[in-house]
Design a protein around this motif. Structure first.
Motif, short mmCIF file in Angstrom:
data_model
loop_
_atom_site.label_atom_id
_atom_site.label_comp_id
_atom_site.label_asym_id
_atom_site.label_seq_id
_atom_site.Cartn_x
_atom_site.Cartn_y
_atom_site.Cartn_z
N ARG A 135 0.85 -1.18 0.00
CA ARG A 135 0.00 0.00 0.00
C ARG A 135 0.89 1.23 0.00
N THR A 136 0.42 2.28 -0.64
CA THR A 136 1.15 3.54 -0.70
C THR A 136 0.36 4.62 0.02
N LEU A 137 1.05 5.40 0.83
CA LEU A 137 0.46 6.58 1.46
C LEU A 137 1.18 7.80 0.92
N SER A 138 0.43 8.78 0.49
CA SER A 138 1.05 10.03 0.06
C SER A 138 1.33 10.90 1.29
N ILE A 139 2.27 11.80 1.14
CA ILE A 139 2.63 12.70 2.23
C ILE A 139 2.26 14.12 1.82
N ALA A 140 1.45 14.76 2.62
CA ALA A 140 1.02 16.13 2.35
C ALA A 140 1.33 17.00 3.56
N THR A 141 1.36 18.30 3.33
CA THR A 141 1.54 19.25 4.42
C THR A 141 0.36 20.19 4.48
N GLU A 142 0.10 20.70 5.66
CA GLU A 142 -0.99 21.65 5.85
C GLU A 142 -0.57 22.65 6.91
#
Length: 165
Positions: free
Chosen positions: A143-150
């Motif tokens: 499984r792949t999880l994307s990395i985002a910033t907020e």
């Protein structure tokens, strides 16, 4: 006789070129190997001077996500935040992000598809080398999880009964 001499000179030039290319590639390979073994992967947070601030688990419980506050370096001059994942199936640690302590505070959030790193300072302070990470599943596959910033006005992370700002 002139043909044999020119052929011999040509062979020597080509041989020297291949020798130089071989030496260059060998030096490059050794440099990359030294870099990989000494600098590329830091000690996981369990073996370093790090304190866990937040722990999350993916929906499928196959990866654990950690926010640590760490102090690293020979003279312990670097203090900051590190985001790590522990991949349960492969029992492997992977560092996902770093930020200096002076950059404010960080907080993690995870859902089925994305890890979100919330911060209250400039995005330029965050060092995120990849936009996603992959972990294996016990049932096979990955499984792949994307990395985002907020960016948030205030972090609401609670550790040790204290509110971090």
């Amino acid at each position: 006789m002139g043909l044999i001499r020119s052929l011999s000179n040509f062979t020597k030039r080509v041989g020297l070129w291949f020798l130089a290319a071989g030496i260059t590639l060998t030096v490059f390979f050794i440099a990359v190997l030294i870099y990989q073994l000494s600098v590329y992967e830091p000690d996981p947070p369990t073996a370093a001077d790090c304190q866990a601030m937040q722990t999350l688990t993916t929906v499928d419980t196959e990866a654990q996500l950690y926010l640590h506050q760490c102090q690293r370096g020979n003279d312990l001059s670097w203090k900051g935040y590190e985001v790590w994942t522990y991949k349960v199936v492969t029992e492997e640690w992977q560092r996902l992000a770093t930020a200096p302590l002076a950059s404010g505070c960080l907080q993690l959030s995870v859902d089925e598809r994305q890890l979100t790193i919330m911060h209250n300072n400039s995005r330029g302070e965050l060092n995120i080398p990849a936009t996603s990470f992959i972990y294996e599943l016990k049932t096979g596959g990955a499984r792949t999880l994307s990395i985002a910033t907020e960016r948030v006005d205030q972090c609401t992370l609670i550790t040790d009964d204290r509110l971090l700002d």
